[in-house]
Design a protein around this motif. Structure first.
Motif, short mmCIF file in Angstrom:
data_model
loop_
_atom_site.label_atom_id
_atom_site.label_comp_id
_atom_site.label_asym_id
_atom_site.label_seq_id
_atom_site.Cartn_x
_atom_site.Cartn_y
_atom_site.Cartn_z
N GLY A 117 0.79 -1.22 0.00
CA GLY A 117 0.00 0.00 0.00
C GLY A 117 0.83 1.27 0.00
N ILE A 118 2.12 1.15 -0.33
CA ILE A 118 3.00 2.33 -0.27
C ILE A 118 3.63 2.64 -1.63
CG2 ILE A 118 3.52 2.20 2.18
CD1 ILE A 118 5.96 0.79 -0.38
N LEU A 119 3.24 1.94 -2.67
CA LEU A 119 3.89 2.10 -3.97
C LEU A 119 3.26 3.25 -4.75
CD1 LEU A 119 6.01 0.96 -5.95
CD2 LEU A 119 4.18 -0.44 -6.94
N ASP A 120 4.10 4.22 -5.13
CA ASP A 120 3.63 5.36 -5.91
C ASP A 120 4.08 5.30 -7.37
OD1 ASP A 120 2.38 6.99 -3.75
OD2 ASP A 120 4.43 6.95 -2.95
N GLY A 121 5.05 4.45 -7.67
CA GLY A 121 5.54 4.37 -9.04
C GLY A 121 6.71 3.42 -9.17
N VAL A 122 7.24 3.33 -10.38
CA VAL A 122 8.35 2.42 -10.69
C VAL A 122 9.35 3.14 -11.58
CG1 VAL A 122 9.00 0.33 -11.98
CG2 VAL A 122 7.00 0.30 -10.48
N THR A 123 10.63 2.89 -11.33
CA THR A 123 11.67 3.27 -12.28
C THR A 123 12.39 2.01 -12.72
OG1 THR A 123 13.32 3.65 -10.52
CG2 THR A 123 12.04 5.55 -11.25
N THR A 124 12.76 1.98 -13.97
CA THR A 124 13.52 0.84 -14.45
C THR A 124 14.42 1.30 -15.59
OG1 THR A 124 13.37 -1.49 -15.13
CG2 THR A 124 11.78 0.03 -16.10
N ASN A 125 15.27 0.40 -16.06
CA ASN A 125 16.23 0.76 -17.11
C ASN A 125 16.69 -0.51 -17.81
OD1 ASN A 125 18.47 -0.38 -15.57
ND2 ASN A 125 18.32 1.43 -14.27
N PRO A 126 17.47 -0.38 -18.88
CA PRO A 126 17.91 -1.57 -19.60
C PRO A 126 18.69 -2.57 -18.75
CG PRO A 126 18.26 0.38 -20.94
CD PRO A 126 17.84 0.87 -19.58
N SER A 127 19.49 -2.07 -17.80
CA SER A 127 20.26 -2.98 -16.95
C SER A 127 19.34 -3.82 -16.08
CB SER A 127 21.21 -2.17 -16.05
OG SER A 127 22.16 -1.47 -16.83
N LEU A 128 18.29 -3.19 -15.53
CA LEU A 128 17.34 -3.94 -14.70
C LEU A 128 16.51 -4.90 -15.54
CD1 LEU A 128 16.16 -1.02 -12.37
CD2 LEU A 128 17.60 -2.96 -11.74
N MET A 129 16.22 -4.53 -16.78
CA MET A 129 15.52 -5.44 -17.68
C MET A 129 16.40 -6.67 -17.95
SD MET A 129 12.46 -4.47 -18.87
CE MET A 129 11.42 -3.01 -18.99
N ALA A 130 17.67 -6.42 -18.24
CA ALA A 130 18.59 -7.53 -18.52
C ALA A 130 18.72 -8.46 -17.32
CB ALA A 130 19.96 -6.97 -18.93
N LYS A 131 18.69 -7.87 -16.13
CA LYS A 131 18.79 -8.66 -14.90
C LYS A 131 17.65 -9.66 -14.79
CE LYS A 131 19.34 -8.05 -9.89
NZ LYS A 131 19.39 -7.07 -8.79
#
Length: 218
Positions: free
Chosen positions: A20-34
């Protein structure tokens, strides 16, 4: 202060949302590859999957470093879902691209920020979010939280609307320090958020309460 989770892992995103505390997400190509996600179509589909879980903003990063390429990629990303925020690097063409997206009412996240001068340029271009990398600043023996404080002071004096999104958060203390320094948002691993739950006195208190309850109900 808003809490964003910095990941491409759908299970972690769902867990943060369930808290109940999530306001959004950040991600990037490195996290996608992970997460084993590669290829343009797979990456775009994964962004769609994230946006189906998250009601708040989802930062999706461009790969290009030239103005035309960033605009083309950013427009494609923005078409994926209404809550996509186009993440653009702090470079000359990136500032031009942020200005372009601002003129076309597309929200942006200016990333790889390490100085107050860069923060001023991003705000002037109309960036929705600014991502100073506090952990990486600390890594070179400077004070990442001092940078957040300085940017917050400048933005308050100048009346800039750009939100300070403290990035490269390494631990739970960083979250508290960023809140004190004036960050509008923190983006961090789920483990750093869950770490805020922990305190030895809480554990001892709960243990005592349960022990007392057990005695009273023998």
């Amino acid at each position: 202060m808003k809490f964003f989770i910095d990941t491409a892992n759908l299970d972690q995103i769902k867990e943060a949302k369930d808290l109940g505390i999530l306001d959004g997400v950040t991600t990037n190509p490195s996290l996608m590859a992970k997460e084993g996600i590669s290829g343009t179509d797979n990456i775009l589909n994964h962004y769609r999957a994230i946006c189906e879980i998250v009601d708040g903003d989802v930062s999706a990063e461009v790969i290009s470093t030239d103005f035309a390429g960033m605009v083309e990629e950013g427009m494609r990303l923005a078409d994926l879902a209404p809550n996509i925020v186009v993440k653009v690097p702090m470079i000359k063409d990136g500032i031009k691209a942020i200005n372009y997206f601002t003129e076309h009412s597309i929200p942006t996240n200016c990333t790889l920020v390490f100085s107050s001068g860069q923060a001023i340029l991003a705000a002037k271009a109309g960036a929705t979010y600014l991502s100073p990398f506090v952990g990486r600043v600390d890594d070179i023996n400077w004070d990442g939280m001092a940078l957040i404080r300085e940017i917050a002071e400048i933005y308050a004096i100048q009346g800039f609307d750009t939100q300070i999104l403290a990035a490269s958060i390494r631990n739970s203390k960083h979250i508290v320090d960023a809140a004190k320094a004036g960050a509008d948002v923190v983006t961090c691993p789920l483990s750093a958020i869950l770490g805020l739950l922990k305190h030895p006195l809480t554990d001892l208190g709960l243990e005592q309460f349960l022990a007392d309850h057990a005695k009273a109900n023998k």
